[in-house]
Design a protein around this motif. Structure first.
Motif, PDB file in Angstrom:
ATOM      1  N   ALA A   1       4.027  -6.206   3.329  1.00 16.43           N
ATOM      2  CA  ALA A   1       4.007  -7.657   3.094  1.00 16.43           C
ATOM      3  C   ALA A   1       4.880  -8.375   4.117  1.00 16.43           C
ATOM      4  CB  ALA A   1       4.480  -7.967   1.684  1.00 16.43           C
ATOM      5  N   LYS A   2       6.046  -7.827   4.395  1.00 17.25           N
ATOM      6  CA  LYS A   2       6.965  -8.437   5.359  1.00 17.25           C
ATOM      7  C   LYS A   2       6.362  -8.435   6.758  1.00 17.25           C
ATOM      8  CE  LYS A   2      11.643  -7.993   7.245  1.00 17.25           C
ATOM      9  NZ  LYS A   2      12.915  -7.203   7.190  1.00 17.25           N
ATOM     10  N   THR A   3       5.752  -7.321   7.139  1.00 20.44           N
ATOM     11  CA  THR A   3       5.119  -7.219   8.459  1.00 20.44           C
ATOM     12  C   THR A   3       3.959  -8.196   8.586  1.00 20.44           C
ATOM     13  OG1 THR A   3       5.714  -4.871   8.611  1.00 20.44           O
ATOM     14  CG2 THR A   3       3.981  -5.645  10.080  1.00 20.44           C
ATOM     15  N   ALA A   4       3.195  -8.358   7.519  1.00 19.50           N
ATOM     16  CA  ALA A   4       2.067  -9.290   7.544  1.00 19.50           C
ATOM     17  C   ALA A   4       2.546 -10.709   7.802  1.00 19.50           C
ATOM     18  CB  ALA A   4       1.307  -9.222   6.225  1.00 19.50           C
TER      19      ALA A   4
ATOM     20  N   SER B   1      -2.486  -3.803  13.215  1.00 15.91           N
ATOM     21  CA  SER B   1      -1.031  -3.846  13.200  1.00 15.91           C
ATOM     22  C   SER B   1      -0.512  -2.424  13.096  1.00 15.91           C
ATOM     23  CB  SER B   1      -0.517  -4.678  12.020  1.00 15.91           C
ATOM     24  OG  SER B   1       0.879  -4.529  11.881  1.00 15.91           O
ATOM     25  N   THR B   2       0.228  -1.984  14.099  1.00 15.91           N
ATOM     26  CA  THR B   2       0.767  -0.629  14.114  1.00 15.91           C
ATOM     27  C   THR B   2       1.701  -0.394  12.937  1.00 15.91           C
ATOM     28  OG1 THR B   2       0.639  -0.564  16.525  1.00 15.91           O
ATOM     29  CG2 THR B   2       2.071   1.055  15.466  1.00 15.91           C
ATOM     30  N   ASP B   3       2.560  -1.359  12.657  1.00 20.11           N
ATOM     31  CA  ASP B   3       3.530  -1.204  11.571  1.00 20.11           C
ATOM     32  C   ASP B   3       2.856  -1.135  10.207  1.00 20.11           C
ATOM     33  OD1 ASP B   3       5.678  -1.148  13.296  1.00 20.11           O
ATOM     34  OD2 ASP B   3       6.008  -3.304  13.214  1.00 20.11           O
ATOM     35  N   ILE B   4       1.843  -1.968  10.009  1.00 20.22           N
ATOM     36  CA  ILE B   4       1.120  -1.928   8.740  1.00 20.22           C
ATOM     37  C   ILE B   4       0.384  -0.605   8.587  1.00 20.22           C
ATOM     38  CG2 ILE B   4      -0.844  -2.915   7.474  1.00 20.22           C
ATOM     39  CD1 ILE B   4       0.065  -5.665   8.375  1.00 20.22           C
ATOM     40  N   SER B   5      -0.216  -0.132   9.658  1.00 15.81           N
ATOM     41  CA  SER B   5      -0.928   1.152   9.627  1.00 15.81           C
ATOM     42  C   SER B   5       0.016   2.304   9.306  1.00 15.81           C
ATOM     43  CB  SER B   5      -1.614   1.407  10.971  1.00 15.81           C
ATOM     44  OG  SER B   5      -2.613   0.442  11.216  1.00 15.81           O
ATOM     45  N   LYS B   6       1.219   2.256   9.883  1.00 13.12           N
ATOM     46  CA  LYS B   6       2.208   3.310   9.633  1.00 13.12           C
ATOM     47  C   LYS B   6       2.614   3.350   8.172  1.00 13.12           C
ATOM     48  CE  LYS B   6       4.388   3.594  14.216  1.00 13.12           C
ATOM     49  NZ  LYS B   6       5.639   3.329  14.987  1.00 13.12           N
ATOM     50  N   ASN B   7       2.857   2.176   7.598  1.00  5.21           N
ATOM     51  CA  ASN B   7       3.250   2.133   6.192  1.00  5.21           C
ATOM     52  C   ASN B   7       2.115   2.563   5.273  1.00  5.21           C
ATOM     53  OD1 ASN B   7       6.095   0.981   5.622  1.00  5.21           O
ATOM     54  ND2 ASN B   7       5.362  -0.320   7.271  1.00  5.21           N
ATOM     55  N   ALA B   8       0.900   2.187   5.617  1.00  8.69           N
ATOM     56  CA  ALA B   8      -0.257   2.602   4.821  1.00  8.69           C
ATOM     57  C   ALA B   8      -0.426   4.127   4.889  1.00  8.69           C
ATOM     58  CB  ALA B   8      -1.517   1.903   5.318  1.00  8.69           C
ATOM     59  N   SER B   9      -0.236   4.675   6.080  1.00 11.76           N
ATOM     60  CA  SER B   9      -0.341   6.133   6.257  1.00 11.76           C
ATOM     61  C   SER B   9       0.755   6.852   5.478  1.00 11.76           C
ATOM     62  CB  SER B   9      -0.242   6.496   7.739  1.00 11.76           C
ATOM     63  OG  SER B   9      -1.344   5.985   8.453  1.00 11.76           O
ATOM     64  N   TYR B  10       1.943   6.270   5.459  1.00 14.43           N
ATOM     65  CA  TYR B  10       3.050   6.873   4.714  1.00 14.43           C
ATOM     66  C   TYR B  10       2.735   6.900   3.222  1.00 14.43           C
ATOM     67  CZ  TYR B  10       7.778   7.923   3.133  1.00 14.43           C
ATOM     68  OH  TYR B  10       8.867   8.519   2.540  1.00 14.43           O
ATOM     69  N   MET B  11       2.115   5.844   2.734  1.00  9.19           N
ATOM     70  CA  MET B  11       1.715   5.808   1.335  1.00  9.19           C
ATOM     71  C   MET B  11       0.743   6.951   1.024  1.00  9.19           C
ATOM     72  SD  MET B  11       1.208   1.678   0.766  1.00  9.19           S
ATOM     73  CE  MET B  11      -0.038   1.970  -0.488  1.00  9.19           C
ATOM     74  N   GLU B  12      -0.215   7.149   1.909  1.00  8.99           N
ATOM     75  CA  GLU B  12      -1.195   8.219   1.712  1.00  8.99           C
ATOM     76  C   GLU B  12      -0.536   9.592   1.782  1.00  8.99           C
ATOM     77  OE1 GLU B  12      -5.446   6.879   3.258  1.00  8.99           O
ATOM     78  OE2 GLU B  12      -3.938   6.553   4.818  1.00  8.99           O
ATOM     79  N   ASP B  13       0.399   9.751   2.716  1.00 17.04           N
ATOM     80  CA  ASP B  13       1.103  11.036   2.842  1.00 17.04           C
ATOM     81  C   ASP B  13       1.927  11.334   1.599  1.00 17.04           C
ATOM     82  OD1 ASP B  13       0.045  11.394   5.357  1.00 17.04           O
ATOM     83  OD2 ASP B  13       1.808  10.648   6.424  1.00 17.04           O
ATOM     84  N   MET B  14       2.587  10.300   1.068  1.00 17.95           N
ATOM     85  CA  MET B  14       3.364  10.475  -0.156  1.00 17.95           C
ATOM     86  C   MET B  14       2.466  10.890  -1.318  1.00 17.95           C
ATOM     87  SD  MET B  14       6.673  10.136  -0.307  1.00 17.95           S
ATOM     88  CE  MET B  14       6.830   9.723  -2.040  1.00 17.95           C
ATOM     89  N   SER B  15       1.286  10.288  -1.378  1.00 17.87           N
ATOM     90  CA  SER B  15       0.343  10.608  -2.453  1.00 17.87           C
ATOM     91  C   SER B  15      -0.152  12.046  -2.340  1.00 17.87           C
ATOM     92  CB  SER B  15      -0.840   9.640  -2.411  1.00 17.87           C
ATOM     93  OG  SER B  15      -0.411   8.315  -2.656  1.00 17.87           O
ATOM     94  N   LYS B  16      -0.387  12.492  -1.116  1.00 18.14           N
ATOM     95  CA  LYS B  16      -0.817  13.883  -0.916  1.00 18.14           C
ATOM     96  C   LYS B  16       0.288  14.851  -1.317  1.00 18.14           C
ATOM     97  CE  LYS B  16      -4.018  12.876   2.875  1.00 18.14           C
ATOM     98  NZ  LYS B  16      -4.282  13.032   4.346  1.00 18.14           N
ATOM     99  N   MET B  17       1.513  14.515  -0.935  1.00 13.31           N
ATOM    100  CA  MET B  17       2.653  15.379  -1.239  1.00 13.31           C
ATOM    101  C   MET B  17       2.889  15.484  -2.749  1.00 13.31           C
ATOM    102  SD  MET B  17       6.524  15.131   0.315  1.00 13.31           S
ATOM    103  CE  MET B  17       6.939  13.626  -0.585  1.00 13.31           C
TER     104      MET B  17
END
Length: 231
Positions: free
Chosen positions: A203-206, A132-148
């Motif tokens: 969760a909504k995308t799922a 799922s592209t949308d789920i992957s994007k949100n997961a990546s955003y979470m990781e980016d936020m954690s790095k920042m």
């Protein structure tokens, strides 16, 4: 005296199995009359129907299996994301940050952070298992936020391994400035709030992707792949 008519030619033609009388093949007529033709047709169509039934059952099994795999994966993503949001909301709760004699309950805070970290990691792991592209994007955003926010998180005993999964040093967390820990999770613009927002989106995308049709009434992109496998 009436003229005699030679009927031999007519009856002679009946002896030829390849000739037709009144448009009916005599061999076919004979088969129909004694019932063998009907038995043959019943056997043929019975076999053909059985073949179609077998094919239909095979297709249904494939559809059911694929749907089950897809639905189970997305359902697990939703469960993990819901748990992550719940744990982030708990860390933002004013009850957690209530003070007793001017001090925070570090045991409760540490337990809440550990629960958050567990759900953060499980959400990322499950998100990587579905397409799922949308789920992957949100997961990546979470990781980016954690790095920042990694430097500030480290001050609270929260770090990340080489795979991006969260680790909590409970002793370091309890000894850390609890105001720093609180700032990470409480408030609408906090790190915890951003993670909670992404968890809700996952969760909504799922839910949308697990339905045959999405909220725009268009066939979900995952479904054509199922039917294409039958071509």
């Amino acid at each position: 005296m009436k003229n005699s008519v030679d009927m031999s030619a007519l009856f002679g033609s009946l002896n030829n199995k390849n000739n037709a009388f009144s448009g009916i093949n005599l061999m076919d007529y004979s088969s129909i009359k004694n019932g063998s033709y009907g038995k043959l047709m019943k056997a043929y169509y019975s076999k053909d129907a059985a073949g179609d039934s077998d094919k239909s059952q095979a297709v249904n099994k494939i559809v059911d299996k694929k749907a089950q795999v897809d639905t189970t994966g997305l359902s697990d993503v939703k469960k993990k994301a819901d748990a992550l949001k719940a744990s982030a909301d708990k860390l933002a709760s004013s009850d957690l940050w209530a003070t007793v004699d001017g001090s925070y309950d570090t045991d409760k805070v540490a337990s809440a952070v550990e629960d958050f970290a567990k759900n953060y990691n499980s959400t990322l792991k499950q998100a990587a298992k579905v397409t799922s592209t949308d789920i992957s994007k949100n997961a990546s955003y979470m990781e980016d936020m954690s790095k920042m926010m990694s430097k500030t998180l480290a001050k609270a005993g929260i770090t990340f391994d080489t795979d991006g999964y969260m680790k909590v040093d409970t002793d370091a967390l309890k000894k850390a400035d609890q105001k720093v820990v609180k700032s990470l999770f409480e408030g609408s613009a906090s790190y915890g709030s951003e993670i909670a927002s992404n968890a809700a989106d996952i969760a909504k995308t799922a839910v949308n992707n697990s339905s045959l049709y999405n909220n725009q009434a268009a066939l979900n992109s995952s479904m054509p792949g199922i039917f294409n496998s039958f071509v």
